[in-house]
Design a protein around this motif. Structure first.
Motif, PDB file in Angstrom:
ATOM      1  N   PHE A  70      -4.013  -1.113   0.795  1.00 11.42           N
ATOM      2  CA  PHE A  70      -3.748   0.279   1.137  1.00 11.42           C
ATOM      3  C   PHE A  70      -4.194   1.207   0.022  1.00 11.42           C
ATOM      4  N   LEU A  71      -4.865   2.307   0.408  1.00 12.42           N
ATOM      5  CA  LEU A  71      -5.281   3.317  -0.564  1.00 12.42           C
ATOM      6  C   LEU A  71      -4.486   4.613  -0.378  1.00 12.42           C
ATOM      7  N   PHE A  72      -4.633   5.234   0.792  1.00 13.94           N
ATOM      8  CA  PHE A  72      -4.012   6.538   1.037  1.00 13.94           C
ATOM      9  C   PHE A  72      -3.501   6.630   2.466  1.00 13.94           C
ATOM     10  N   MET A  73      -2.486   7.458   2.627  1.00 17.18           N
ATOM     11  CA  MET A  73      -2.098   7.918   3.954  1.00 17.18           C
ATOM     12  C   MET A  73      -2.049   9.442   3.932  1.00 17.18           C
ATOM     13  N   LEU A  74      -2.698  10.072   4.900  1.00 14.34           N
ATOM     14  CA  LEU A  74      -2.763  11.529   4.967  1.00 14.34           C
ATOM     15  C   LEU A  74      -2.160  11.990   6.283  1.00 14.34           C
ATOM     16  N   THR A  75      -1.274  12.958   6.187  1.00 13.47           N
ATOM     17  CA  THR A  75      -0.670  13.497   7.396  1.00 13.47           C
ATOM     18  C   THR A  75      -0.886  14.999   7.535  1.00 13.47           C
ATOM     19  N   SER A  76      -1.178  15.667   6.453  1.00 10.48           N
ATOM     20  CA  SER A  76      -1.326  17.130   6.493  1.00 10.48           C
ATOM     21  C   SER A  76      -2.749  17.536   6.203  1.00 10.48           C
ATOM     22  N   SER A  77      -3.216  18.552   6.907  1.00 13.02           N
ATOM     23  CA  SER A  77      -4.572  19.053   6.717  1.00 13.02           C
ATOM     24  C   SER A  77      -4.705  19.739   5.379  1.00 13.02           C
ATOM     25  N   GLY A  78      -5.848  19.559   4.732  1.00 11.66           N
ATOM     26  CA  GLY A  78      -6.211  20.342   3.566  1.00 11.66           C
ATOM     27  C   GLY A  78      -5.550  19.945   2.271  1.00 11.66           C
ATOM     28  N   ILE A  79      -4.693  18.954   2.290  1.00 15.09           N
ATOM     29  CA  ILE A  79      -4.026  18.536   1.053  1.00 15.09           C
ATOM     30  C   ILE A  79      -4.705  17.277   0.541  1.00 15.09           C
ATOM     31  N   GLU A  80      -5.318  17.406  -0.642  1.00 17.37           N
ATOM     32  CA  GLU A  80      -6.051  16.283  -1.189  1.00 17.37           C
ATOM     33  C   GLU A  80      -5.097  15.293  -1.844  1.00 17.37           C
ATOM     34  N   LYS A  81      -5.362  14.026  -1.592  1.00 19.97           N
ATOM     35  CA  LYS A  81      -4.631  12.980  -2.284  1.00 19.97           C
ATOM     36  C   LYS A  81      -5.593  12.322  -3.276  1.00 19.97           C
ATOM     37  N   LYS A  82      -5.081  12.026  -4.467  1.00 21.32           N
ATOM     38  CA  LYS A  82      -5.937  11.460  -5.499  1.00 21.32           C
ATOM     39  C   LYS A  82      -5.289  10.243  -6.124  1.00 21.32           C
ATOM     40  N   SER A  83      -6.165   9.300  -6.483  1.00 19.24           N
ATOM     41  CA  SER A  83      -5.728   8.146  -7.245  1.00 19.24           C
ATOM     42  C   SER A  83      -6.886   7.744  -8.143  1.00 19.24           C
TER      43      SER A  83
END
Lengths: 114, 113
Positions: free
Chosen positions: A45-58
């Motif tokens: 697993f890397l990322f889970m995104l649920t909201s538009s426009g919010i960047e997730k970083k690792s």
């Protein structure tokens, strides 16, 4: 029928390059978009995104979701040979008794040369 | 890594024979899934379970059955194996209410001759 399409299907780059992987989806009752990395074994697993426009970083990886245009991108900066893998995206259907059923794309094969 | 094991890890069998694959978890997660992975198709859901004795079909369930008599074990059975069922099989588990963030087992490579 739920559908997830990834592009490109394969990509060859050199160390230090920046890559962008694309994922488009058509899912009824869409809830979230997930990214996984697979290196000759189980997907991790890397990322889970649920909201538009919010960047997730690792670290050098980042991802963003556009729920209006129904796509997500995964960026990898300063690529390393260890980034070579298949990258999978998946969309979840939150309708009824779906219990988090995921629809996966075909995957993007990334090869990073030294 | 999540505590998920699959057995066997590799199997060669003949067409028409029954095959059972086992997924075992030590995380006490409620949701468990069986996928198959084939070139050009990504991961496709075969069956899933949302509790003990509670299972349902995924998108490619024909020719497969499952059972879950204990929280920790989820069995996948090929009633009469066919060459089209040659694949890599992954089990996944999830703790979230909607079962979204799934963690995968190491996989089983099955070859049906």
């Amino acid at each position: 029928e739920d559908k997830v399409v990834q592009s490109p299907l394969s990509l060859v780059v050199h160390e230090g390059d920046t890559v962008t992987l694309n994922c488009s989806y058509e899912v009824t009752n869409f809830r979230s978009l997930l990214w996984y990395k697979q290196e000759k074994k189980a997907p991790t697993f890397l990322f889970m995104l649920t909201s538009s426009g919010i960047e997730k970083k690792s670290g050098r990886l980042s991802s963003i979701l556009d729920k209006k245009e129904l796509f997500s991108i995964l960026n990898i900066t300063a690529t390393q040979t260890g980034d070579s893998a298949v990258y999978l995206c998946a969309a979840s259907n939150a309708g009824g008794t779906s219990y988090g059923k995921l629809t996966f794309g075909q995957g993007t094969i990334l090869t990073v040369h030294p | 890594d999540a505590g998920i094991t699959q057995s066997p890890r590799h199997k060669v069998t003949e067409t028409g024979t029954p095959v059972t694959l086992r997924c075992h978890q030590t995380e006490n997660h409620r949701y468990m899934y069986w996928y198959r992975q084939d070139p050009g198709h990504g991961l496709r859901l075969i069956h899933y379970s949302y509790g003990v004795k509670d299972t349902d079909k995924g998108e490619v369930s024909d020719g497969y059955s499952v059972s879950r008599s204990k929280t920790e074990d989820f069995l996948l059975t090929l009633e009469s194996a066919t060459s089209s069922q040659t694949s890599v099989y992954f089990c996944a588990i999830s703790e979230s209410q909607r079962g979204e963030t799934q963690y995968f087992g190491p996989g089983t490579r099955l070859l049906v001759l």
